[in-house]
Design a protein around this motif. Structure first.
Motif, PDB file in Angstrom:
ATOM      1  N   HIS A  52       0.807  -1.222   0.000  1.00 23.29           N
ATOM      2  CA  HIS A  52       0.000   0.000   0.000  1.00 23.29           C
ATOM      3  C   HIS A  52       0.841   1.275   0.000  1.00 23.29           C
ATOM      4  CE1 HIS A  52      -3.292  -2.728   0.721  1.00 23.29           C
ATOM      5  NE2 HIS A  52      -2.695  -3.183   1.832  1.00 23.29           N
ATOM      6  N   SER A  53       2.134   1.183  -0.301  1.00 28.29           N
ATOM      7  CA  SER A  53       2.990   2.370  -0.354  1.00 28.29           C
ATOM      8  C   SER A  53       4.184   2.083  -1.255  1.00 28.29           C
ATOM      9  CB  SER A  53       3.466   2.778   1.041  1.00 28.29           C
ATOM     10  OG  SER A  53       4.333   1.787   1.572  1.00 28.29           O
ATOM     11  N   GLY A  54       4.920   3.156  -1.570  1.00 24.53           N
ATOM     12  CA  GLY A  54       6.118   2.979  -2.374  1.00 24.53           C
ATOM     13  C   GLY A  54       7.172   2.160  -1.668  1.00 24.53           C
ATOM     14  N   GLU A  55       7.341   2.382  -0.379  1.00 27.46           N
ATOM     15  CA  GLU A  55       8.314   1.592   0.382  1.00 27.46           C
ATOM     16  C   GLU A  55       7.926   0.128   0.395  1.00 27.46           C
ATOM     17  OE1 GLU A  55      11.129   2.441   1.486  1.00 27.46           O
ATOM     18  OE2 GLU A  55      10.998   4.609   1.138  1.00 27.46           O
ATOM     19  N   ASP A  56       6.574  -0.184   0.537  1.00 28.23           N
ATOM     20  CA  ASP A  56       6.126  -1.580   0.477  1.00 28.23           C
ATOM     21  C   ASP A  56       6.524  -2.206  -0.858  1.00 28.23           C
ATOM     22  OD1 ASP A  56       5.046  -1.254   2.945  1.00 28.23           O
ATOM     23  OD2 ASP A  56       2.956  -1.116   2.276  1.00 28.23           O
ATOM     24  N   ALA A  57       6.344  -1.460  -1.941  1.00 31.80           N
ATOM     25  CA  ALA A  57       6.643  -2.015  -3.263  1.00 31.80           C
ATOM     26  C   ALA A  57       8.114  -2.388  -3.366  1.00 31.80           C
ATOM     27  CB  ALA A  57       6.273  -1.004  -4.342  1.00 31.80           C
ATOM     28  N   LEU A  58       9.025  -1.523  -2.895  1.00 28.88           N
ATOM     29  CA  LEU A  58      10.451  -1.806  -2.994  1.00 28.88           C
ATOM     30  C   LEU A  58      10.856  -2.943  -2.061  1.00 28.88           C
ATOM     31  CD1 LEU A  58      11.812   1.855  -3.145  1.00 28.88           C
ATOM     32  CD2 LEU A  58      11.659   0.231  -5.023  1.00 28.88           C
ATOM     33  N   GLU A  59      10.300  -2.938  -0.865  1.00 33.42           N
ATOM     34  CA  GLU A  59      10.691  -3.964   0.120  1.00 33.42           C
ATOM     35  C   GLU A  59      10.155  -5.334  -0.270  1.00 33.42           C
ATOM     36  OE1 GLU A  59      10.203  -4.864   4.912  1.00 33.42           O
ATOM     37  OE2 GLU A  59       9.614  -2.917   4.084  1.00 33.42           O
TER      38      GLU A  59
ATOM     39  N   GLY B 216       4.595   6.552  -8.039  1.00 34.48           N
ATOM     40  CA  GLY B 216       4.934   5.347  -8.780  1.00 34.48           C
ATOM     41  C   GLY B 216       6.068   5.526  -9.761  1.00 34.48           C
ATOM     42  N   TYR B 217       6.269   6.765 -10.301  1.00 30.60           N
ATOM     43  CA  TYR B 217       7.379   6.992 -11.221  1.00 30.60           C
ATOM     44  C   TYR B 217       8.714   6.751 -10.528  1.00 30.60           C
ATOM     45  CZ  TYR B 217       3.629   9.419 -13.754  1.00 30.60           C
ATOM     46  OH  TYR B 217       2.466   9.741 -14.388  1.00 30.60           O
ATOM     47  N   GLU B 218       8.873   7.301  -9.328  1.00 29.35           N
ATOM     48  CA  GLU B 218      10.123   7.132  -8.595  1.00 29.35           C
ATOM     49  C   GLU B 218      10.335   5.665  -8.206  1.00 29.35           C
ATOM     50  OE1 GLU B 218      13.725   7.907  -6.919  1.00 29.35           O
ATOM     51  OE2 GLU B 218      12.488   9.200  -8.207  1.00 29.35           O
ATOM     52  N   VAL B 219       9.243   4.977  -7.811  1.00 30.78           N
ATOM     53  CA  VAL B 219       9.358   3.552  -7.461  1.00 30.78           C
ATOM     54  C   VAL B 219       9.842   2.755  -8.669  1.00 30.78           C
ATOM     55  CG1 VAL B 219       8.069   1.508  -6.733  1.00 30.78           C
ATOM     56  CG2 VAL B 219       7.603   3.715  -5.658  1.00 30.78           C
ATOM     57  N   ALA B 220       9.271   3.046  -9.860  1.00 30.46           N
ATOM     58  CA  ALA B 220       9.667   2.325 -11.073  1.00 30.46           C
ATOM     59  C   ALA B 220      11.139   2.563 -11.395  1.00 30.46           C
ATOM     60  CB  ALA B 220       8.787   2.742 -12.244  1.00 30.46           C
ATOM     61  N   ARG B 221      11.590   3.824 -11.284  1.00 31.79           N
ATOM     62  CA  ARG B 221      12.999   4.109 -11.568  1.00 31.79           C
ATOM     63  C   ARG B 221      13.920   3.351 -10.627  1.00 31.79           C
ATOM     64  NH1 ARG B 221      10.997   9.347 -13.293  1.00 31.79           N
ATOM     65  NH2 ARG B 221      10.822  10.054 -11.138  1.00 31.79           N
ATOM     66  N   ARG B 222      13.577   3.308  -9.348  1.00 29.05           N
ATOM     67  CA  ARG B 222      14.423   2.587  -8.390  1.00 29.05           C
ATOM     68  C   ARG B 222      14.416   1.081  -8.663  1.00 29.05           C
ATOM     69  NH1 ARG B 222      13.789   5.342  -2.356  1.00 29.05           N
ATOM     70  NH2 ARG B 222      14.033   7.528  -3.018  1.00 29.05           N
ATOM     71  N   MET B 223      13.259   0.549  -9.036  1.00 28.47           N
ATOM     72  CA  MET B 223      13.198  -0.889  -9.331  1.00 28.47           C
ATOM     73  C   MET B 223      14.066  -1.243 -10.526  1.00 28.47           C
ATOM     74  SD  MET B 223       9.208  -1.964  -8.778  1.00 28.47           S
ATOM     75  CE  MET B 223       8.470  -2.070  -7.145  1.00 28.47           C
ATOM     76  N   ARG B 224      14.036  -0.408 -11.570  1.00 33.99           N
ATOM     77  CA  ARG B 224      14.807  -0.707 -12.770  1.00 33.99           C
ATOM     78  C   ARG B 224      16.312  -0.662 -12.514  1.00 33.99           C
ATOM     79  NH1 ARG B 224      11.554  -3.648 -15.752  1.00 33.99           N
ATOM     80  NH2 ARG B 224       9.829  -2.494 -16.734  1.00 33.99           N
ATOM     81  N   ARG B 225      16.723   0.020 -11.454  1.00 30.34           N
ATOM     82  CA  ARG B 225      18.158   0.068 -11.138  1.00 30.34           C
ATOM     83  C   ARG B 225      18.629  -1.166 -10.371  1.00 30.34           C
ATOM     84  NH1 ARG B 225      17.201   5.844 -10.336  1.00 30.34           N
ATOM     85  NH2 ARG B 225      16.881   5.541  -8.107  1.00 30.34           N
ATOM     86  N   THR B 226      17.683  -2.010  -9.897  1.00 33.39           N
ATOM     87  CA  THR B 226      18.059  -3.231  -9.170  1.00 33.39           C
ATOM     88  C   THR B 226      18.215  -4.378 -10.148  1.00 33.39           C
ATOM     89  OG1 THR B 226      15.761  -3.853  -8.765  1.00 33.39           O
ATOM     90  CG2 THR B 226      16.805  -2.398  -7.146  1.00 33.39           C
ATOM     91  N   GLU B 227      18.902  -5.405  -9.718  1.00 34.87           N
ATOM     92  CA  GLU B 227      19.125  -6.572 -10.572  1.00 34.87           C
ATOM     93  C   GLU B 227      17.823  -7.315 -10.827  1.00 34.87           C
ATOM     94  OE1 GLU B 227      21.231  -8.787 -13.130  1.00 34.87           O
ATOM     95  OE2 GLU B 227      21.992  -7.051 -11.988  1.00 34.87           O
ATOM     96  N   TRP B 228      17.004  -7.494  -9.773  1.00 32.78           N
ATOM     97  CA  TRP B 228      15.748  -8.238  -9.926  1.00 32.78           C
ATOM     98  C   TRP B 228      14.694  -7.446 -10.701  1.00 32.78           C
ATOM     99  CZ3 TRP B 228      11.230  -6.165  -8.118  1.00 32.78           C
ATOM    100  CH2 TRP B 228      11.339  -5.101  -7.190  1.00 32.78           C
ATOM    101  N   GLY B 229      14.814  -6.097 -10.711  1.00 30.45           N
ATOM    102  CA  GLY B 229      13.788  -5.274 -11.334  1.00 30.45           C
ATOM    103  C   GLY B 229      14.032  -4.938 -12.787  1.00 30.45           C
ATOM    104  N   LYS B 230      15.192  -5.364 -13.343  1.00 28.58           N
ATOM    105  CA  LYS B 230      15.497  -4.996 -14.728  1.00 28.58           C
ATOM    106  C   LYS B 230      14.536  -5.637 -15.721  1.00 28.58           C
ATOM    107  CE  LYS B 230      20.431  -4.067 -14.053  1.00 28.58           C
ATOM    108  NZ  LYS B 230      21.807  -4.480 -14.387  1.00 28.58           N
TER     109      LYS B 230
END
Length: 908
Positions: A804-811, A832-846
């Motif tokens: 239910h939050s951006g931190e939940d999505a990343l964690e 959600g834009y910032e969450v997506a950018r951070r995910m794409r920088r991770t190995e699992w999120g590419k």
């Protein structure tokens, strides 16, 4: 004060002493001589200045009378004004005017800040005359014996400037001469009176002390040495020595006078010559060929824009540094030729002065010395800028109208008062392929388009009758046998009495304007067709939706009827959404806002994804569908979603426009040069006339519009845009209406790779894909929205986690590593834009599938989502089936790629 008086008395003596008298004589003689010569020179120079100015004014008036005679003869006031305006280059000219034969003022030129010329000139007399502080000159203008008028010039006659200059020179020379006289007096005192004073002192001592033993000391001067030796014994000899001393003093004084006279005469001659050359704008230079030193006189320094108080001396660069770069090689070549021939011929070139102004000059000169060993090159530099300006003005006047006419397509035209053409530009005559004689006497009307002849000729006759302006569009038959649209514009020309003497105008080429108008009309028609089709396509689903809604409002329906109504609404809403999605895709491609996510994907995987989308329609219409793939395993570098979308559109089109039970074939071929995807059908076919524009926006075929599956006419445009983005091409072919059609996508060879794996595909019907399930993370700050979507996805068999939050999505994403993430944009802690950018920088999120689900659906919102790293953008309320389809398609492509890579590694 007493100390100063004592020093003066010691240095020059008192008036009663020999020293004082000698000083007074030298100073007085020098002052009188200088004053007398200065007054004589001043009187002579003022006479020369007056005569020189009068001669210059007479020459200027004569030249201008010749230049303005044609303008006066043809009553061309503008040319006459430009001729007089050229006098702005002559600072001494205060005003100028041209008078008619009756004495009336015709045109005038007045330098700012000076009085204008008289309004009338009743008794003109040729020649120059003084008029107060200025000098006037008049010259009659006569051409071929005809009195055309009078030329009048007024120039500044500034006597006091010369007087003040001479007074300044006199003061400077007086001071310098006095200094020289004092110096000479001191020298004379030391060499002449010094020994005498010594003798006087000795004599005084003898007389006073009566001491005959006192002797004067010896002196280095021979004369005084003799006097000293014989002083006491030979008085007569002393008297003779005194007389000799006086004669020597007189001779010295005469030498000084002669030298001053010679210097004054030389200065006078130089001043006279310099004044004459300055008035004529002539400078001189001397080139010492032995030392390579160049000296410019004051006039030339002034012409070079330098300080005119003194001459300039330097190396040869001083002479060349202001010459225009384009003229310098020609000047240097003339100088080299002069060193060989002994004569510098006239060479015209430009000087670019330090203030940026350009002056035209002509240089000529002579070599002095032996030809095998020349000593110096003497030259003159004459300013001919005024002459050049006058010549250029004359040429511009002659070429003005012709240049204007020839610069316009198709030039200018002139007709007389009766409407008869008397001149047409060469550009128009060349276009028509006729001569000026053929164009005259209304011969141009023979070249008009038959539909324009009657209207144009009637309008032209009415224009001539009414003396009106001419404005007409018509078509002329050109030499190339084509009709050219031309806009003719003209205005009547009138004389002083207002009578029309003819018409003058231009012919404008408006072919491009006409083509643009036709293209705009065609685009407007196609836009109207598109809007009508769009309204039709949007109304079609509304009818069953309205009926199903009405059905759901009735009582007593069983569950089967309720489900049928819900299915109808779901299908028709999906159809409307598909139409809108196609429009958005085409818009993104057209604006260059669609980014490709390329990867290596196998051909069977692409074909499978495309068939999944179009298979329901193919099966519904019971078509005979076959697929043929190459025998060799081939991979292509492409965006699998976009390329499969293009291929799916071709298959869907084939299914739409083929009657039930028809044949559809998908053939894929691979060669080293390219990969081709060909979709053939036995449908309605295409006429040859639409093949060139079939991939354009809103392109429709009449026979297709009549069918219920008509569409918006953007599907093929979308195909072409997606294929072009991949560097490929698409083409259509058909043997005609009712004979089917084929569409071929060609991908370049640099985007494919292959191995030796043998495919087991043949002409087999496509099999239904197996249902794939994955792990999905749903993140939305609205807990009800997140939980309800999670329930629907779980019911479809997916494993779903919620946040239910951006931190939940990343964690949660880092812990669970889901296959797909459905992410809301507007969340309180992190959007959600910032969450997506951070995910794409991770190995699992590419490589994870990112779906943006939001209430913001503007174009900028979609572009921002793609820029942040989202794969798809969906507006709320999102269709759960659409989410399931995207997830299943993604999982299918990923599994096929992994399977293909495993087989390749196994073979290797």
């Amino acid at each position: 004060m007493s100390a100063s008086r004592g020093w003066v008395h010691s240095a020059f003596g008192s008036m009663a002493s020999l020293r004082g008298k000698l000083t007074v004589v030298v100073i007085a003689t020098t002052a009188v001589a200088l004053l007398t010569m200065t007054l004589a020179l001043l009187h002579r120079d003022l006479e020369n200045y007056r005569d020189s100015l009068a001669a210059d004014l007479n020459n200027e008036a004569g030249i201008l009378a010749l230049l303005t005679a044609p303008a006066m003869a043809f009553d061309d006031q503008r040319v006459a004004e430009r001729n007089l305006a050229a006098l702005s280059a002559k600072p001494a000219i205060l005003s100028a005017a041209l008078y008619r034969p009756d004495g009336g003022l015709y045109v005038s030129y007045v330098r700012p800040g000076t009085a204008p010329p008289p309004a009338r000139l009743d008794d003109p007399l040729d020649g120059a005359r003084l008029a107060g502080k200025h000098m006037e000159a008049t010259r009659g203008i006569v051409q071929n014996g005809e009195d055309l008028g009078t030329m009048y010039l007024s120039a500044s006659y500034d006597v006091w400037t010369h007087v003040n200059a001479y007074l300044g020179i006199l003061a400077m020379m007086m001071l310098m001469s006095m200094a020289v006289a004092l110096a000479l007096s001191a020298a004379l005192r030391r060499s002449i009176t010094g020994p005498v004073e010594t003798l006087a002192a000795v004599a005084d001592a003898i007389v006073t002390r009566r001491d005959p033993s006192v002797r004067a000391p010896d002196t280095p001067l021979e004369e005084f040495s003799t006097v000293v030796k014989a002083f006491n014994s030979v008085l007569d000899e002393s008297q003779e020595r005194t007389h000799a001393l006086q004669e020597s003093n007189e001779a010295l004084t005469q030498q000084i006078r002669d030298r001053l006279a010679a210097e004054s005469a030389l200065a006078l001659a130089n001043a006279r010559l310099e004044s004459t050359m300055a008035a004529a704008e002539i400078g001189t230079w001397v080139w010492n060929l032995q030392t390579h030193e160049v000296t410019l006189d004051r006039n030339l320094s002034r012409m070079y824009g330098r300080d005119a108080a003194a001459s300039l001396t330097g190396d040869t660069s001083l002479l060349h540094q202001l010459i225009h770069p384009d003229d310098l090689p020609r000047v240097q070549s003339a100088e080299e030729l002069a060193l060989r021939s002994g004569r510098l011929d006239s060479t015209e070139y430009r000087l670019v002065r330090p203030d940026g102004s350009v002056r035209w000059v002509v240089s000529r000169g002579m070599v002095h010395g032996e030809l095998d060993k020349p000593a110096m090159l003497l030259g003159l530099l004459i300013d001919i800028t005024a002459q050049r300006v006058a010549e250029r003005a004359l040429r511009q006047t002659e070429n003005l109208y012709r240049a204007i006419g020839e610069s316009i397509d198709y030039g200018v035209w002139v007709c007389d008062a009766s409407g008869r053409n008397i001149y047409c530009s060469d550009s128009f005559l060349r276009l028509m392929g006729i001569t000026q004689e053929q164009c005259a006497n209304l011969g141009w009307s023979d070249m008009l388009h038959p539909d324009d002849v009657q209207g144009t000729m009637a309008a032209w006759k009415e224009c001539v009758r009414a003396g009106d302006f001419w404005y007409r569009e018509h078509r002329f038959l050109g030499a190339d046998k084509r009709y050219h649209p031309i806009l003719a514009q003209g205005v009547p020309m009138r004389d002083e009495d207002g009578r029309i003497t003819g018409w003058a105008g231009i012919n404008l080429d408006i072919s491009r304007i006409k083509k643009t108008e036709d293209a705009l009309r065609e685009q407007d028609r196609r836009k109207d067709d598109f809007l009508a089709t769009l309204a039709h396509e949007l109304r079609n689903p509304l009818a069953p939706i309205r009926h199903a809604a009405r059905l759901l409002g009735l009582k007593g329906l069983d569950e089967a009827q309720n489900q049928t109504a819900r299915d109808i609404i779901s299908r028709q809403v999906a159809r409307m959404a598909l139409l809108l999605d196609d429009l958005l895709e085409v818009s993104r491609i057209t604006r260059g806002r669609l980014d490709l996510r390329k990867e290596w994907v196998s051909l069977p995987t692409l074909v499978k994804a495309a068939v999944e989308t179009s298979k329901p329609l193919i099966e519904y219409k019971k078509h005979d569908f076959t697929i043929q793939l190459p025998d060799t395993s081939v991979e292509i570098e492409a965006d699998p979603l976009r390329l499969s979308q293009a291929l799916s559109n071709l298959l869907t089109n084939a299914a739409k426009y083929t009657d039930p039970g028809g044949r559809i074939q998908l053939e894929v071929r691979a060669s080293p040069e390219e990969v081709t995807f060909t979709v053939r059908d036995s449908g309605i076919g295409l006429p040859a006339s639409v093949l060139p524009s079939i991939f354009g926006m809103f392109s429709q075929v009449d026979s297709a519009i009549d069918r219920s599956e008509g569409g918006l006419g953007i599907g093929l445009a979308l195909v072409k845009g997606l294929v072009t983005l991949h560097g490929g091409t698409v083409e259509a072919a058909s043997e005609g209406l009712g004979r089917g059609s084929s569409f071929t996508i060609r991908m370049p060879g640099d985007s494919i790779r292959r191995n030796s794996k043998v495919m087991v595909t043949a002409d087999q019907p496509a099999r239904a894909p197996e249902t794939l399930r994955g792990r999905i993370l749903v993140v939305d700050d609205n807990r009800d929205a997140a939980s309800s979507l999670a329930m629907v996805l779980r019911a479809a068999g997916h494993a779903v986690i919620t946040g239910h939050s951006g931190e939940d999505a990343l964690e949660i994403g880092a812990q669970e590593k889901p296959d797909a993430i459905v992410l809301d944009i507007g969340m309180p802690d992190m959007n959600g834009y910032e969450v997506a950018r951070r995910m794409r920088r991770t190995e699992w999120g590419k490589s994870v599938l990112l779906l943006a689900v939001t209430g913001w659906g503007q174009k900028e919102d979609v572009q921002r989502a793609f820029g942040a790293g989202f794969d798809f953008h969906m507006t709320k309320p999102a269709d759960p089936e659409g989410i399931e389809h995207l997830v299943e398609q993604y999982l299918s492509l990923r599994n096929d790629n992994q399977h293909s890579q495993q087989e390749n590694r196994h073979q290797d």
